[in-house]
Motif scaffolding. Sequence first.
Motif, PDB file in Angstrom:
ATOM      1  N   PRO A 372       0.800  -1.227   0.185  1.00  0.00           N
ATOM      2  CA  PRO A 372      -0.047  -0.046   0.000  1.00  0.00           C
ATOM      3  C   PRO A 372       0.823   1.152   0.079  1.00  0.00           C
ATOM      4  O   PRO A 372       2.020   1.138   0.448  1.00  0.00           O
ATOM      5  N   ARG A 373       0.230   2.481  -0.309  1.00  0.00           N
ATOM      6  CA  ARG A 373       0.929   3.629  -0.716  1.00  0.00           C
ATOM      7  C   ARG A 373       1.833   3.999   0.647  1.00  0.00           C
ATOM      8  O   ARG A 373       2.759   4.363   0.800  1.00  0.00           O
ATOM      9  N   LEU A 374       1.003   4.085   1.721  1.00  0.00           N
ATOM     10  CA  LEU A 374       1.377   4.485   3.330  1.00  0.00           C
ATOM     11  C   LEU A 374       2.758   3.470   3.779  1.00  0.00           C
ATOM     12  O   LEU A 374       3.639   4.193   4.262  1.00  0.00           O
ATOM     13  N   LEU A 375       2.367   2.060   3.231  1.00  0.00           N
ATOM     14  CA  LEU A 375       3.640   1.412   3.873  1.00  0.00           C
ATOM     15  C   LEU A 375       4.917   1.382   3.003  1.00  0.00           C
ATOM     16  O   LEU A 375       5.788   1.557   3.268  1.00  0.00           O
ATOM     17  N   THR A 376       4.741   1.734   1.644  1.00  0.00           N
ATOM     18  CA  THR A 376       5.759   1.938   0.686  1.00  0.00           C
ATOM     19  C   THR A 376       6.321   3.382   0.979  1.00  0.00           C
ATOM     20  O   THR A 376       7.741   3.565   0.859  1.00  0.00           O
ATOM     21  N   GLY A 377       5.833   4.370   1.195  1.00  0.00           N
ATOM     22  CA  GLY A 377       6.175   5.711   1.619  1.00  0.00           C
ATOM     23  C   GLY A 377       7.083   5.551   3.034  1.00  0.00           C
ATOM     24  O   GLY A 377       8.163   6.193   3.220  1.00  0.00           O
ATOM     25  N   ALA A 378       6.517   4.874   4.111  1.00  0.00           N
ATOM     26  CA  ALA A 378       7.298   4.693   5.243  1.00  0.00           C
ATOM     27  C   ALA A 378       8.467   3.761   4.913  1.00  0.00           C
ATOM     28  O   ALA A 378       9.656   4.258   5.625  1.00  0.00           O
ATOM     29  N   ILE A 379       8.752   2.971   4.094  1.00  0.00           N
ATOM     30  CA  ILE A 379       9.978   2.285   3.941  1.00  0.00           C
ATOM     31  C   ILE A 379      10.803   3.007   3.118  1.00  0.00           C
ATOM     32  O   ILE A 379      12.033   3.285   3.153  1.00  0.00           O
TER      33      ILE A 379
END
Length: 501
Positions: A372-379
Amino acid sequence: MSSSSINHLSQPCIYGLSSYAERKSRFMKWLSKLFKGGSSSRGVTSGHQPQFLGDENMVWRAPVRSLDDRSRANKEKEELDRAIALSLAEDLKRPQGYRWRSDHDEDLGSSLHGNLSSPYPPYAPREYYPRSYLICSGCNREIGTGNYLGCMGTFFHPDCFRCHACGSPITEFEFSLSGGYSYHKSCFKELAHPKCEVCHQFIPTNGAGLIEYRCHPFWSQKYCPSHEYDKTPRCCSCERLESRSARYISLGDGRSLCLECMESAIMDTGDCQPLYHAIRDYFEGMNMRIDQQIPMLLVERQALNEAIEGEKQGFHHMPETRGLCLSEEQTVTSILRRPRFGGHSLVGMTRQPQKLTRKCEVTAILVLYGLPRLLTGAILAHELMHAWLRLKGYRNLNPQVEEGICQVLSHLWLESEVMPEFRNMPSTSAASSSSSSTWSSSKKGGKSHIESKLGEFFMHQIANDASPAYGEGFRAANAAVKKYGLRRTLDHIRENRSFPE
């Protein structure tokens, strides 16, 4: 639910404690004794004995009496009334008043006194059986004539004793009682016995007879312990187990993704570029500008694992590494074009090998595709912090310090995206929009409820990580940043290779 608040009652209501035939037999014994005594002591002739016509009707034929006879007859009537009243009073002594009463009682009384001068009231006098005072606890109306049920110290019409859950009458010999309400045993089990949210069956008891289940610490998903070992798919993003009623999407590399996480999933390198540049802008907004152009690639699990093996430095604690900041030259296969949906899997993925050359301390940033976008952004925020530390000369940091401060940046970015009180921080929602229809929430300047919930879960994961480097490191770094600020904490790390106390 504790056993003290739930009662399972067996045979709470007894239908027809004394049948009509039994009552008639009892009355006949009283009458026999009474008339036998009257015949011997008062000279009642055999021609005036009661005659019984048929099996159900009883008639008393009164003789022509003198005044003395009438006096004796009145006395006999009083004794008869008392005999019937005492018989009914004995009936009241049965346990808890669990009995049905019927109109046969009134039929019996009226037939016994049909030819006596004064009518006999139904049942016993009030001091023995105050039926006229009984109020149904279901409809709050007077019981009156007909069957009724005495239960739990109160009374009901048969149709008014109902299950609190389904509203249907309770006619079984056993029922459950909880919180002052009555339930069918089956209804109470549906209400109180936990069901598995994976197989949708009642969670079984263990060897000790106790209900044992697993519960996700964030999502509160309850499930049978067996599902942890029976190969039930688990979402690689939110960690929830696949329900039998909702199939997950297979990503083709051993991972599965739930439909809610799939809504905002980033599937290829081109889709991820807007989000990557937005997070670089976020760093610049925090006075942590990265001048070097660092390639960013979305890759499959196998490609990421191969890149980790070729990396000479770096600390990786998790069995599922989802991002990597490369420092060595390698050839990496990235996902060039997003795959299509084919049933419950993805097909038609386009891959492209890419030679990565070292132009600075950082060669490239790799991230798993399909998250998901938010998990990708956190990584991405985590890996960009690794890049910033290396480019700014932070050398030989121990894993707890380096991973801890990188997790702080990841957490800060998530806060800026999810938490309302951080909306004044640099946000990447608008910049990370994509032409994909799955990003409609970002285009509208907001997030769906499930995307916000996912962001909270990713923050929960960071804050509650149990590993020494990522978990304890984050908590130590976060405490220092809250106390001294990010800039002073970074300066202290540069000089002392540790967090300020």
